[in-house]
Design a protein around this motif. Structure first.
Motif, PDB file in Angstrom:
ATOM      1  N   TYR A 153       2.290  16.903 -12.465  1.00  0.00           N
ATOM      2  CA  TYR A 153       2.732  16.067 -13.584  1.00  0.00           C
ATOM      3  C   TYR A 153       3.345  14.747 -13.157  1.00  0.00           C
ATOM      4  N   SER A 154       3.909  14.707 -11.939  1.00  0.00           N
ATOM      5  CA  SER A 154       4.491  13.428 -11.530  1.00  0.00           C
ATOM      6  C   SER A 154       3.450  12.679 -10.697  1.00  0.00           C
ATOM      7  N   SER A 155       3.473  11.397 -10.831  1.00  0.00           N
ATOM      8  CA  SER A 155       2.410  10.584 -10.270  1.00  0.00           C
ATOM      9  C   SER A 155       2.336  10.680  -8.748  1.00  0.00           C
ATOM     10  N   ALA A 156       1.136  10.877  -8.223  1.00  0.00           N
ATOM     11  CA  ALA A 156       0.933  10.886  -6.779  1.00  0.00           C
ATOM     12  C   ALA A 156      -0.207   9.929  -6.462  1.00  0.00           C
ATOM     13  N   SER A 157      -0.290   8.847  -7.252  1.00  0.00           N
ATOM     14  CA  SER A 157      -1.428   7.955  -7.049  1.00  0.00           C
ATOM     15  C   SER A 157      -1.164   7.020  -5.865  1.00  0.00           C
ATOM     16  N   GLU A 158      -2.222   6.811  -5.091  1.00  0.00           N
ATOM     17  CA  GLU A 158      -2.107   6.008  -3.884  1.00  0.00           C
ATOM     18  C   GLU A 158      -2.637   4.607  -4.162  1.00  0.00           C
ATOM     19  N   ASN A 159      -2.237   3.682  -3.347  1.00  0.00           N
ATOM     20  CA  ASN A 159      -2.777   2.330  -3.450  1.00  0.00           C
ATOM     21  C   ASN A 159      -3.238   1.942  -2.056  1.00  0.00           C
ATOM     22  N   HIS A 160      -4.541   1.820  -1.938  1.00  0.00           N
ATOM     23  CA  HIS A 160      -5.095   1.651  -0.601  1.00  0.00           C
ATOM     24  C   HIS A 160      -4.964   0.220  -0.083  1.00  0.00           C
ATOM     25  N   VAL A 161      -4.292   0.079   1.033  1.00  0.00           N
ATOM     26  CA  VAL A 161      -4.272  -1.198   1.765  1.00  0.00           C
ATOM     27  C   VAL A 161      -4.671  -0.847   3.194  1.00  0.00           C
ATOM     28  N   GLY A 220       0.829  -1.194   0.000  1.00  0.00           N
ATOM     29  CA  GLY A 220       0.000   0.000   0.000  1.00  0.00           C
ATOM     30  C   GLY A 220       0.864   1.244   0.000  1.00  0.00           C
ATOM     31  N   LYS A 221       0.300   2.332  -0.453  1.00  0.00           N
ATOM     32  CA  LYS A 221       1.055   3.567  -0.575  1.00  0.00           C
ATOM     33  C   LYS A 221       0.086   4.702  -0.280  1.00  0.00           C
ATOM     34  N   ARG A 222       0.451   5.548   0.668  1.00  0.00           N
ATOM     35  CA  ARG A 222      -0.451   6.630   1.035  1.00  0.00           C
ATOM     36  C   ARG A 222       0.354   7.922   1.113  1.00  0.00           C
ATOM     37  N   LEU A 223      -0.168   8.950   0.498  1.00  0.00           N
ATOM     38  CA  LEU A 223       0.516  10.243   0.512  1.00  0.00           C
ATOM     39  C   LEU A 223       0.182  10.954   1.817  1.00  0.00           C
ATOM     40  N   VAL A 224       1.186  11.117   2.686  1.00  0.00           N
ATOM     41  CA  VAL A 224       0.935  11.749   3.980  1.00  0.00           C
ATOM     42  C   VAL A 224       1.061  13.267   3.866  1.00  0.00           C
ATOM     43  N   GLU A 225       2.171  13.690   3.304  1.00  0.00           N
ATOM     44  CA  GLU A 225       2.363  15.122   3.062  1.00  0.00           C
ATOM     45  C   GLU A 225       2.505  15.303   1.554  1.00  0.00           C
ATOM     46  N   ALA A 226       1.610  16.029   0.931  1.00  0.00           N
ATOM     47  CA  ALA A 226       1.655  16.156  -0.529  1.00  0.00           C
ATOM     48  C   ALA A 226       2.887  16.925  -0.990  1.00  0.00           C
ATOM     49  N   GLY A 227       3.367  17.858  -0.174  1.00  0.00           N
ATOM     50  CA  GLY A 227       4.576  18.605  -0.537  1.00  0.00           C
ATOM     51  C   GLY A 227       4.471  19.185  -1.940  1.00  0.00           C
ATOM     52  N   TYR A 228       5.513  18.959  -2.730  1.00  0.00           N
ATOM     53  CA  TYR A 228       5.574  19.568  -4.068  1.00  0.00           C
ATOM     54  C   TYR A 228       4.456  19.094  -4.993  1.00  0.00           C
ATOM     55  N   HIS A 229       3.835  17.934  -4.687  1.00  0.00           N
ATOM     56  CA  HIS A 229       2.755  17.460  -5.570  1.00  0.00           C
ATOM     57  C   HIS A 229       1.601  18.456  -5.632  1.00  0.00           C
ATOM     58  N   GLU A 230       1.482  19.257  -4.571  1.00  0.00           N
ATOM     59  CA  GLU A 230       0.418  20.280  -4.552  1.00  0.00           C
ATOM     60  C   GLU A 230       0.546  21.256  -5.713  1.00  0.00           C
ATOM     61  N   VAL A 231       1.793  21.540  -6.089  1.00  0.00           N
ATOM     62  CA  VAL A 231       2.002  22.553  -7.128  1.00  0.00           C
ATOM     63  C   VAL A 231       2.469  21.945  -8.441  1.00  0.00           C
TER      64      VAL A 231
END
Length: 843
Positions: A440-448, A426-437
């Motif tokens: 273009y780079s993937s920030a997709s999560e995988n819920h487990v 599983g992969k969860r974005l805790v702090e979006a950081g630069y993804h907020e702005v």
DNA sequence: GCAAGGTC
């Protein structure tokens, strides 16, 4: 008078602005901008204004043995007469001159070329300044501490020029002559293009040799409290975790075990926090790659970037640098975006960070700063959609480089079921950081879901999928450019052009590019006889030699002579194989053009070109067999792999930019036309009954006469359809029809033209009401006029519409217009820009 | 009509 010379006009203007504190004014001299204030003049070159070549007596390919080029003189001649003239006129009046070309090897050479042109007319002292970004501080500092031209560094560049010309020209002529390809379709070879082509060819060889292997993968859906997730079966393979099962029996066994139970027990849970650092500043390659994932070709991305640079919205797009210069105040630049439409909020939130620190890449060079927005923000309507998308990418990349890192939580769950292991990551974005702005780079999560060791999870489904290993993927354009950079092939300014050149030469086609048979043959020939030119060693060796020259350890002459000796040895090998190589190349050229067997004589039918320049399919048995098949008149034909089973013929695609289409099997198309009957739909407006010459014809038109001509829907053997006069060829009146789709003639009649309205694909979900063919054609003409304008470099859709409003509704109108008038009438268009468009039209 | 490197 003091003369300053820069590498390009843009740099000249900005340096004049800085040094004159804004008081400089521009003047045109021989069509070249000269910036002046007080006793100083600044002129911008256009890169190299002189070029290397052989003396005229070597210019006829047939009169000169290619090997003779090796010892031929290499001369330098002006290639930009106007700039050379202007430079020398200014130099004559100068008491001193300063070279301020770019701070890299090629810039040093361009500076030395300017120096030599100056020396032809004056002995005035010449010095050199170096700065890596055109900012007030750097420029002032550079001009306060002038240096001398580094002639050794320039000589290193000259070695490259000579070696590239001699190898490239001699081998290109050899292959072209051996295959008797002397027209536009010569066969080229070069230090950069050939190793690049070999990359593509090698990959194609791997794909062709690839033998796919079967394997199986097993997935189980697990559930906790109604929340489901997917887990994958894995096993221990010699201490390594493996998911692919290579034996069908083993796979079936594991599948059966997993299906035999309805619950899995969690045996391990591991949580890790991972930091995801923001991306580094854009250099050219990284920029092309990011634009590539938005769907832009390398060439297109660079061309848009150049426009945005010229317009002042972003910095110079050709750079190797990935470290912002000290001069760049990131906070100040962010400030510019506060309140600027869609960027405003992001800029504000970035400014709220405790500290603003930009990321840095590995490459720190002196050429130019990394690509970033200038802070001058274009109104969105002034840019085309594509331009805006690229601009936004550059802005957001800058944002990302000063943003905070993102953090991810990784959750790895292992469970046992029926004696088999399952895992889920599983992969969860805790702090979006630069993804907020930077979306273009993937920030997709995988819920487990959160689970604990020992917990029981129900199994809701088990799936087994049979798969095959896949061949390696072809290089996409941006991957190719990245690989070229890794191997030292080409430069930031040339890599995308090199790839374009491979397309032009008929070596590659499609996207991702695939090599043609000709390309395979050229690489094979080069590998056998001139391996040096087709490997990246030639560049590596040249780089080493250039470094030695720049350091004063070697001279230009010894390096060039050694290279010439090496090329002579290549020609010693080539001499005896000339015919063999030529035959192989010719066979390959023929293979690329072969469509299929001739139904009349059995020879191959090939794509050929008529004396008028149009393409057709003709029998190789000509003149004994004169069988031909027509091709559409638009575009360049390309033989596809696809095959027509009825006629054993390859399908043909017509390449014509945005109008590219697949023509299909030329025999099918011709036979379809032969079988179809013309369908009369009404009177011909030029020669039909009821023609009223005085009213219908404009002044100057030929007198029309009624001859009873009728308009009919016709299918041509070339595959196109049109509405044309039944009296053709006596009357050649015609209207275009779409290439594809069923055409229905309705009962509705256009009152103005007395013709029925047409519908394309009436039975489809999305029928096209084409209407009266004359009305449709008139609308089409009006529409393409705007598109033609947009196609011109630098005219965005918004500008094209504004121009149209001002009466400039076609390329012809643009050609004839007075630039100064348009500049005053159309907002956001300068007279200079109009002149550039007009120049482009002339070209 | 060749190359690769600048530049538009």
């Amino acid at each position: 008078m003091r003369l300053i010379i820069t590498e390009k006009d843009n740099a000249a203007r900005r340096i004049a602005e800085i040094l004159s504190e804004g008081s400089a004014s521009a003047q045109r001299r021989n069509g070249v901008n000269v910036y002046r204030w007080g006793d100083t003049r600044v002129v911008g070159l256009s890169g190299h204004v002189v070029g290397v070549d052989f003396p005229a007596e070597y210019s006829d390919w047939r009169d000169v043995e290619p090997v003779e080029l090796i010892d031929a003189d290499v001369t330098k001649e002006p290639t930009q007469e106007n700039i050379v003239t202007t430079l020398q006129q200014l130099a004559e009046k100068a008491d001193e001159a300063t070279i301020a070309t770019d701070y890299d090897r090629e810039g040093e050479l361009i500076g030395k070329e300017a120096y030599e042109l100056i020396r032809e007319v004056t002995d005035a002292p010449v010095d050199r300044v170096r700065f890596s970004s055109i900012t007030e501080r750097e420029v002032r500092e550079a001009f306060a501490n002038p240096d001398d031209i580094d002639f050794d560094l320039a000589a290193a560049g000259e070695a490259r020029q000579i070696i590239d010309l001699v190898w490239g020209a001699a081998l290109t002529r050899f292959l072209s002559l051996s295959a008797r390809q002397l027209g536009d379709d010569f066969i080229s070879v070069g230090r950069v293009q050939s190793p690049t082509l070999k990359l593509i060819v090698d990959r194609e060889r791997e794909i062709q040799a690839f033998d796919p292997e079967d394997y199986w993968e097993i997935f189980a859906d697990l559930q906790k409290n109604g929340s489901g997730f997917e887990a994958q079966y894995f096993y221990d393979d010699d201490g390594k975790e493996a998911e692919r099962v290579w034996d069908e029996g083993d796979a079936e066994a594991a599948y059966a075990d997993l299906r035999s139970v309805d619950a899995a027990t969690v045996t391990s849970v591991r949580r890790r926090t991972r930091t995801d650092s923001p991306p580094t500043p854009f250099n050219t390659t990284a920029f092309i790659s990011a634009a590539g994932s938005l769907g832009y070709s390398a060439q297109r991305a660079m061309s848009i970037a150049e426009e945005l640079y010229t317009a002042g919205y972003m910095t110079y797009p050709r750079t190797d640098n990935t470290v912002y210069p000290e001069d760049l105040d990131e906070e100040e630049l962010l400030d510019e975006f506060v309140g600027a439409g869609s960027f405003g909020e992001d800029a504000e939130s970035l400014l709220e960070q405790d500290e603003i620190t930009a990321t840095e890449g590995d490459e720190e060079t002196t050429d130019h700063p990394p690509i970033h927005p200038t802070g001058e923000i274009p109104p969105k309507v002034d840019l085309s959609d594509d331009e805006w998308e690229i601009y936004e990418l550059v802005v957001r990349r800058f944002f990302a480089t000063v943003a905070e890192a993102a953090t991810w939580e990784h959750l790895r769950v292992v469970a046992e079921a029926g004696g088999r292991s399952l895992k889920a990551n599983g992969k969860r974005l805790v702090e979006a950081g630069y993804h907020e702005v930077y979306p273009y780079s993937s920030a997709s999560e995988n819920h487990v879901p959160d689970v604990e060791e020992g917990e029981e999870l129900s199994i809701t489904e088990v799936r087994m999928e049979d798969k095959q290993t896949q061949p390696p993927r072809r290089y996409g354009q941006s991957r190719l450019i990245q690989t070229m950079e890794d191997r030292g092939l080409g430069t930031k300014s040339t890599r995308h052009n090199s790839i374009e050149k491979l397309y032009d030469r008929g070596y590659i086609e499609g996207d991702p590019p695939r090599p043609t048979t000709l390309a395979m043959a050229v690489v094979e020939a080069a590998e056998e006889f001139a391996d040096h030119v087709v490997s990246d060693e030639m560049t590596a060796q040249l780089e080493a030699d250039m470094t030695a020259i720049a350091n004063g350890e070697e001279t230009l002459d010894t390096v060039a002579d050694e290279s010439r000796e090496m090329l002579k040895r290549v020609f010693d090998e080539l001499r005896d194989s000339r015919e063999e190589i030529g035959e192989h190349l010719q066979e390959s050229l023929k293979a690329d053009k072969t469509v299929g067997p001739c139904p009349e004589c059995g020879e191959d039918m090939l794509i050929r070109r008529s004396r008028q320049g149009s393409y057709f399919v003709g029998c190789d048995g000509f003149p004994d067999c004169r069988n031909t098949l027509p091709l559409p008149s638009t575009g360049e034909p390309l033989v596809l792999d696809d095959h027509c089973e009825d006629h054993d013929m390859h399908h043909v695609k017509m390449l014509a930019g945005r109008d590219t289409f697949v023509h299909g099997c030329p025999r099918c198309e011709a036979e379809k036309a032969d079988a179809s009957e013309d369908e009369v739909i009404g009177p011909c407006p030029e020669c039909g009954d009821g023609v009223a010459p005085e009213e219908q014809r404009g002044e100057g038109g030929e007198a029309a006469e009624a001859h009873g001509g009728e308009l009919a829907i016709k299918h041509l053997r070339s595959g196109s359809r049109l509405v044309g006069c039944t009296r053709y060829p006596d009357c050649d009146y015609s209207l275009p029809l779409p290439r594809n789709g069923d055409i229905e003639v309705t009962d509705e009649v256009c009152e103005e033209h007395d013709l029925p309205e047409l519908v394309v694909d009436p039975d489809s979900d999305d029928p096209w009401e084409l209407g009266c063919p004359i009305c449709n054609f008139e609308e089409y003409q009006a529409r393409t006029a705007v598109e033609d304008l947009e196609d011109l470099n630098g005219i965005g859709s918004a500008t094209a519409e504004k121009l149209e409003d001002a009466g400039v509704d076609s390329l012809d109108a643009l050609r004839d217009v007075d630039p100064d008038v348009i500049a005053t009438e159309v907002q956001g268009v300068s007279a200079t820009q109009v002149r550039e468009w007009q120049g482009e039209l002339e070209a």
